[in-house]
Structure formats: C-alpha cells, structure tokens
Motif scaffolding. Structure first.
Motif, PDB file in Angstrom:
ATOM      1  N   ARG A   1     -26.482  12.131  26.780  1.00 18.41           N
ATOM      2  CA  ARG A   1     -25.658  11.736  25.637  1.00 18.41           C
ATOM      3  C   ARG A   1     -24.837  12.922  25.148  1.00 18.41           C
ATOM      4  NH1 ARG A   1     -25.106  12.773  20.847  1.00 18.41           N
ATOM      5  NH2 ARG A   1     -27.023  13.987  20.789  1.00 18.41           N
ATOM      6  N   SER A   2     -25.494  14.067  24.995  1.00 20.40           N
ATOM      7  CA  SER A   2     -24.819  15.264  24.533  1.00 20.40           C
ATOM      8  C   SER A   2     -23.738  15.709  25.517  1.00 20.40           C
ATOM      9  CB  SER A   2     -25.848  16.379  24.331  1.00 20.40           C
ATOM     10  OG  SER A   2     -25.223  17.567  23.946  1.00 20.40           O
TER      11      SER A   2
ATOM     12  N   GLU B   1     -20.759  13.472  25.178  1.00 21.18           N
ATOM     13  CA  GLU B   1     -20.062  13.793  23.927  1.00 21.18           C
ATOM     14  C   GLU B   1     -19.206  15.046  24.095  1.00 21.18           C
ATOM     15  OE1 GLU B   1     -21.109  14.226  19.218  1.00 21.18           O
ATOM     16  OE2 GLU B   1     -22.604  14.936  20.657  1.00 21.18           O
ATOM     17  N   LYS B   2     -19.771  16.083  24.701  1.00 18.41           N
ATOM     18  CA  LYS B   2     -19.028  17.328  24.919  1.00 18.41           C
ATOM     19  C   LYS B   2     -17.826  17.100  25.839  1.00 18.41           C
ATOM     20  CE  LYS B   2     -23.020  20.293  24.210  1.00 18.41           C
ATOM     21  NZ  LYS B   2     -24.051  21.090  24.872  1.00 18.41           N
TER      22      LYS B   2
ATOM     23  N   SER C   1     -16.132  14.305  26.146  1.00 21.43           N
ATOM     24  CA  SER C   1     -15.095  13.588  25.404  1.00 21.43           C
ATOM     25  C   SER C   1     -14.333  14.541  24.480  1.00 21.43           C
ATOM     26  CB  SER C   1     -15.685  12.420  24.605  1.00 21.43           C
ATOM     27  OG  SER C   1     -16.432  12.871  23.502  1.00 21.43           O
TER      28      SER C   1
ATOM     29  N   TYR D   1     -15.445   8.954  28.438  1.00 18.19           N
ATOM     30  CA  TYR D   1     -16.658   9.686  28.070  1.00 18.19           C
ATOM     31  C   TYR D   1     -17.241   9.203  26.739  1.00 18.19           C
ATOM     32  CZ  TYR D   1     -15.738  12.773  31.988  1.00 18.19           C
ATOM     33  OH  TYR D   1     -15.525  13.272  33.248  1.00 18.19           O
ATOM     34  N   ILE D   2     -16.385   8.744  25.842  1.00 18.42           N
ATOM     35  CA  ILE D   2     -16.898   8.146  24.606  1.00 18.42           C
ATOM     36  C   ILE D   2     -17.682   6.884  24.931  1.00 18.42           C
ATOM     37  CG2 ILE D   2     -16.211   6.931  22.487  1.00 18.42           C
ATOM     38  CD1 ILE D   2     -13.944   9.012  22.211  1.00 18.42           C
TER      39      ILE D   2
ATOM     40  N   TYR E   1     -20.987   8.016  26.260  1.00 16.14           N
ATOM     41  CA  TYR E   1     -21.772   8.519  25.126  1.00 16.14           C
ATOM     42  C   TYR E   1     -22.367   7.365  24.325  1.00 16.14           C
ATOM     43  CZ  TYR E   1     -22.410  10.028  20.296  1.00 16.14           C
ATOM     44  OH  TYR E   1     -22.909  10.227  19.042  1.00 16.14           O
TER      45      TYR E   1
END
Length: 76
Positions: A35-36, A39-40, A42, A56-57, A60
């Motif tokens: 998940r992290s 997020e990074k 995106s 990527y969102i 996530y």
C-alpha cells in the motif's frame, strides 16, 4: 507488484483482480508495504504523468480496502 497494463497504462479489471488476489494473500506487514509503495509511486508521478498517477492510486486504494476489511473483521 506494480505492473502497468501495456495497452492503455490505465488500470483494467484484470489489474484490480490481480491486486485484490495479491492483497488477500499478503500478511499485514506485506500489505502495508505494498500500500505504501503504491502511494509513493502515485505521489512520484504527480502531475508529470496523471494517467500513471491514477493507476497507482487505484492500486493503493485496492490495498487500503483490504486493510479496512481486515480491521472490520477483527472487530467482529
């Protein structure tokens, strides 16, 4: 796990299915890392590449949903 569809660079139903299946198999710590990482990715895309940012969102949010499901199941 960050695999981008080669045809559109947009998330497809296949992508969501793959992410969901992957998320279900992950330990909590693996899921948090995935998940992290999404997020990074995106954030890194920012306005530079909005299509990949949105991809990527989506990834996530798929992982975040699995984390939410697990939290809710633990509360029952």
């Amino acid at each position: 796990m960050n695999h981008v569809s080669t045809t559109t660079n947009r998330a497809t139903a296949e992508d969501f299915n793959r992410w969901t299946e992957y998320a279900r198999k992950c330990s909590d710590s693996q899921l948090e890392y995935a998940r992290s990482d999404a997020e990074k990715a995106s954030i890194a895309m920012g306005e530079w590449n909005p299509v990949k940012r949105d991809y990527y969102i989506d990834e996530y949010l798929t992982y975040a949903q699995e984390q939410r499901t697990r939290r809710l199941n633990r509360q029952r």
